[in-house]
Design an enzyme around this catalytic site. Structure first.
Site, PDB file in Angstrom:
ATOM      1  N   ASP B  28       0.876  -1.175   0.000  1.00 57.37           N
ATOM      2  CA  ASP B  28       0.000   0.000   0.000  1.00 57.37           C
ATOM      3  C   ASP B  28       0.907   1.217   0.000  1.00 57.37           C
ATOM      4  O   ASP B  28       2.096   1.109   0.312  1.00 57.37           O
ATOM      5  CB  ASP B  28      -0.894  -0.011   1.253  1.00 57.37           C
ATOM      6  CG  ASP B  28      -1.850   1.183   1.327  1.00 57.37           C
ATOM      7  OD1 ASP B  28      -2.205   1.728   0.267  1.00 57.37           O
ATOM      8  OD2 ASP B  28      -2.225   1.572   2.451  1.00 57.37           O
ATOM      9  N   SER B  29       0.358   2.380  -0.334  1.00 56.81           N
ATOM     10  CA  SER B  29       1.158   3.603  -0.244  1.00 56.81           C
ATOM     11  C   SER B  29       1.505   3.931   1.213  1.00 56.81           C
ATOM     12  O   SER B  29       2.445   4.652   1.475  1.00 56.81           O
ATOM     13  CB  SER B  29       0.397   4.775  -0.855  1.00 56.81           C
ATOM     14  OG  SER B  29      -0.831   4.955  -0.186  1.00 56.81           O
ATOM     15  N   TYR B  60      -0.426   8.263  -2.576  1.00 54.99           N
ATOM     16  CA  TYR B  60      -0.435   8.110  -4.030  1.00 54.99           C
ATOM     17  C   TYR B  60      -1.654   8.811  -4.649  1.00 54.99           C
ATOM     18  O   TYR B  60      -1.662   9.103  -5.837  1.00 54.99           O
ATOM     19  CB  TYR B  60      -0.513   6.620  -4.425  1.00 54.99           C
ATOM     20  CG  TYR B  60       0.741   5.797  -4.205  1.00 54.99           C
ATOM     21  CD1 TYR B  60       1.891   6.338  -3.631  1.00 54.99           C
ATOM     22  CD2 TYR B  60       0.786   4.463  -4.598  1.00 54.99           C
ATOM     23  CE1 TYR B  60       3.040   5.570  -3.451  1.00 54.99           C
ATOM     24  CE2 TYR B  60       1.930   3.689  -4.423  1.00 54.99           C
ATOM     25  CZ  TYR B  60       3.047   4.238  -3.845  1.00 54.99           C
ATOM     26  OH  TYR B  60       4.172   3.466  -3.682  1.00 54.99           O
ATOM     27  N   GLY B  61      -2.656   9.065  -3.823  1.00 59.85           N
ATOM     28  CA  GLY B  61      -3.988   9.446  -4.308  1.00 59.85           C
ATOM     29  C   GLY B  61      -4.101  10.727  -5.107  1.00 59.85           C
ATOM     30  O   GLY B  61      -5.088  10.952  -5.774  1.00 59.85           O
ATOM     31  N   CYS B  91      -4.203  -1.237  -2.189  1.00 54.19           N
ATOM     32  CA  CYS B  91      -4.291   0.216  -2.360  1.00 54.19           C
ATOM     33  C   CYS B  91      -5.118   0.454  -3.607  1.00 54.19           C
ATOM     34  O   CYS B  91      -4.812  -0.091  -4.677  1.00 54.19           O
ATOM     35  CB  CYS B  91      -2.882   0.785  -2.532  1.00 54.19           C
ATOM     36  SG  CYS B  91      -2.822   2.515  -3.046  1.00 54.19           S
ATOM     37  N   ASN B  92      -6.179   1.231  -3.467  1.00 54.72           N
ATOM     38  CA  ASN B  92      -7.065   1.447  -4.594  1.00 54.72           C
ATOM     39  C   ASN B  92      -6.406   2.236  -5.714  1.00 54.72           C
ATOM     40  O   ASN B  92      -6.577   1.926  -6.895  1.00 54.72           O
ATOM     41  CB  ASN B  92      -8.332   2.170  -4.126  1.00 54.72           C
ATOM     42  CG  ASN B  92      -9.269   1.247  -3.388  1.00 54.72           C
ATOM     43  OD1 ASN B  92     -10.142   0.649  -3.974  1.00 54.72           O
ATOM     44  ND2 ASN B  92      -9.070   1.092  -2.081  1.00 54.72           N
ATOM     45  N   THR B  93      -5.637   3.271  -5.346  1.00 54.75           N
ATOM     46  CA  THR B  93      -4.996   4.097  -6.369  1.00 54.75           C
ATOM     47  C   THR B  93      -3.996   3.271  -7.168  1.00 54.75           C
ATOM     48  O   THR B  93      -3.957   3.329  -8.401  1.00 54.75           O
ATOM     49  CB  THR B  93      -4.295   5.303  -5.716  1.00 54.75           C
ATOM     50  OG1 THR B  93      -5.246   6.009  -4.910  1.00 54.75           O
ATOM     51  CG2 THR B  93      -3.738   6.252  -6.753  1.00 54.75           C
ATOM     52  N   GLU B 170      -6.775  10.390   9.551  1.00 55.79           N
ATOM     53  CA  GLU B 170      -5.433  10.543  10.119  1.00 55.79           C
ATOM     54  C   GLU B 170      -5.435  11.471  11.330  1.00 55.79           C
ATOM     55  O   GLU B 170      -4.616  11.340  12.231  1.00 55.79           O
ATOM     56  CB  GLU B 170      -4.465  11.062   9.053  1.00 55.79           C
ATOM     57  CG  GLU B 170      -4.061   9.969   8.072  1.00 55.79           C
ATOM     58  CD  GLU B 170      -3.214  10.486   6.923  1.00 55.79           C
ATOM     59  OE1 GLU B 170      -2.717   9.647   6.161  1.00 55.79           O
ATOM     60  OE2 GLU B 170      -3.067  11.717   6.792  1.00 55.79           O
ATOM     61  N   CYS B 202     -11.077   3.123  -0.921  1.00 54.67           N
ATOM     62  CA  CYS B 202      -9.829   3.597  -0.321  1.00 54.67           C
ATOM     63  C   CYS B 202      -9.697   2.881   1.019  1.00 54.67           C
ATOM     64  O   CYS B 202     -10.672   2.792   1.766  1.00 54.67           O
ATOM     65  CB  CYS B 202      -9.873   5.112  -0.114  1.00 54.67           C
ATOM     66  SG  CYS B 202      -8.496   5.756   0.859  1.00 54.67           S
ATOM     67  N   THR B 203      -8.513   2.357   1.303  1.00 54.21           N
ATOM     68  CA  THR B 203      -8.359   1.525   2.507  1.00 54.21           C
ATOM     69  C   THR B 203      -8.551   2.304   3.814  1.00 54.21           C
ATOM     70  O   THR B 203      -8.698   1.697   4.873  1.00 54.21           O
ATOM     71  CB  THR B 203      -6.982   0.829   2.539  1.00 54.21           C
ATOM     72  OG1 THR B 203      -5.982   1.776   2.214  1.00 54.21           O
ATOM     73  CG2 THR B 203      -6.943  -0.321   1.558  1.00 54.21           C
ATOM     74  N   HIS B 204      -8.529   3.653   3.754  1.00 59.00           N
ATOM     75  CA  HIS B 204      -8.803   4.419   4.977  1.00 59.00           C
ATOM     76  C   HIS B 204     -10.300   4.496   5.300  1.00 59.00           C
ATOM     77  O   HIS B 204     -10.676   4.724   6.441  1.00 59.00           O
ATOM     78  CB  HIS B 204      -8.301   5.859   4.832  1.00 59.00           C
ATOM     79  CG  HIS B 204      -6.836   6.030   5.066  1.00 59.00           C
ATOM     80  ND1 HIS B 204      -5.890   5.654   4.160  1.00 59.00           N
ATOM     81  CD2 HIS B 204      -6.152   6.553   6.122  1.00 59.00           C
ATOM     82  CE1 HIS B 204      -4.685   5.947   4.631  1.00 59.00           C
ATOM     83  NE2 HIS B 204      -4.816   6.486   5.819  1.00 59.00           N
TER      84      HIS B 204
END
Lengths: 281, 281
Positions: B28-29, B60-61, B91-93, B170, B202-204
């Site tokens: 992932d980023s 990366y987004g 990571c989606n991006t 975050e 998005c993983t967040h």
């Protein structure tokens, strides 16, 4: 075949290189430092500039001291290779972590945003209660607090990280209700502490200046991008006026260019940039 | 002299290397993909894992397709050098821009988050009106929309970039009034469009799932980190059960470690990570 276009382009490039004085190098993790470049061009119309925005690795604001130092060194080396006679760190995080390292590593003068911001802060405060706002990394570094304490040990400094300000600016949400709530969330404690002067310790924050001022009219806000430009003006070894006075050049390099940089066009408008180029460090 | 500590440490390392099966590589980023790793370990307790979070260059987004491809290739090469038998793009991006490139470049199977998310989406929707939310770069890539249209051309897809969700997570502002206002701002149009199912691209975003669900109880929310773990479970070439069944290993590498990673400890809690290390790509 349209041979005229590439030829005239090549001719322009040769002419440009021939008249190039040693430029002042300016860098930031991204586009925010372009506000510093704009101010510098206004104050120093006879100077050439080279700007590098490290957009492929931005933001620096949540990264470690070591990583910020490594990236800053790589960027500064790029500017030196492009013959910069001076390096302006138009980024608070990079100044906080890497100013001393760059000064050690290179022979040319290095000017960061923190010292000029602190000087203005000390001139403006009336009650000696000072606020510093910036990214997590800048606040954590305590670089502003240390710089203030060096010059005026008795001042009270209140520091506050405001990590949502940058994404709000990037979203273009400058005076929305959400933005006002975030401003209240971050700054009401400084207001309770009777802070009278706050330095905007991130090059994105001046874009929120009006909204912050509407929410907290008592605060005097210091814009470090303006202050650093004045400091460079005072310190620069002026270029000799060439054949074409006023025909100064500015080249902007970015390590990544995307079509989602909503602010890029606005930031460049009226600045008369000679070239915008992508580069790899 | 305390010679026992390094010796026993070295012995443990040798033992660890000896029992190492070929791990599943996950990247992932940043740290968000650790939710995928957690789910994978739960579903595949006999497998070894190696995770790389590219924290020195995150996010990366907001970066270009080309830069995301370059970074993803570098990360995947790191995983392959560490003997990964499969690559999971958590990571989606990176999935949106680099899944095809990685599949082309490497012999091992590559699984991204998008296809599994889309499969779940198609199973869950009742009215065929689908929402996709993610970073600017993921939405701009239209990778979800393309994947949905390939499988079900008649579905209506409504895509919306939500760039403030990651900084809110975050900041730890999970159920604040500000967060609810941002959720309303981003998702009320999808609600007006009578979307019934939304993929959290998005993983967040799964960390905001409860709050989103409170604001919009009608939405069915798809968590792609859960879906990709199930897809890996179905596809994996299982490791032979060794001498010590269940004694699987997980090593986490980050390209930058700072003490401001508020989420890292929470994300790692209860996951029994064998090693956390900083590395340079």
């Amino acid at each position: 075949m349209r041979s005229t276009t590439p030829l005239s382009w090549a001719r322009r490039l040769v002419e440009a290189t021939a008249t190039l004085k040693r430029p002042i190098g300016v860098f930031d993790s991204g586009l925010g430092g372009l506000t510093v470049l704009r101010e510098l061009r206004r104050l120093l119309p006879n100077e050439d500039f080279i700007y590098l925005g490290d957009t492929a690795r931005l933001p620096y604001g949540a990264k470690s001291r070591r990583i910020v130092q490594r990236y800053s060194m790589e960027v500064a080396e790029f500017l030196i290779q492009h013959n910069a006679k001076q390096i302006v760190i138009a980024c608070n995080t990079a100044t906080a972590h890497a100013e001393a390292v760059l000064r050690e590593a290179f022979d040319v003068p290095v000017i960061g945003v923190i010292e000029p911001g602190v000087r203005a802060l000390l001139q403006q405060t009336r009650n000696g209660r000072i606020g510093v706002i910036g990214t997590r990394s800048t606040i954590k570094s305590a670089a502003y607090t240390a710089a203030i304490k060096r010059q005026a040990p008795d001042l009270q400094v209140f520091a506050r990280a405001c990590p949502l300000f940058v994404p709000l600016v990037e979203e273009g949400w400058i005076d929305k209700r959400i933005t006002r709530l975030v401003i209240q969330e971050y700054l009401s404690e400084l207001h309770r502490e009777e802070v009278d002067t706050i330095v905007l310790g991130c090059t994105h924050y001046p874009l929120l200046k009006t909204t912050i001022q509407q929410e907290f009219p008592d605060f005097t806000l210091i814009d470090s991008s303006f202050e650093v430009a004045r400091a460079v003006q005072a310190a620069v070894d002026p270029s000799p006026t060439g054949d074409k006075p006023g025909a100064s050049q500015a080249v902007v390099y970015l390590t990544d260019i995307t079509d989602q940089m909503n602010h890029l066009e606005t930031l460049l408008t009226g600045m008369n940039i000679d070239r915008l180029e992508e580069t790899r460090l």
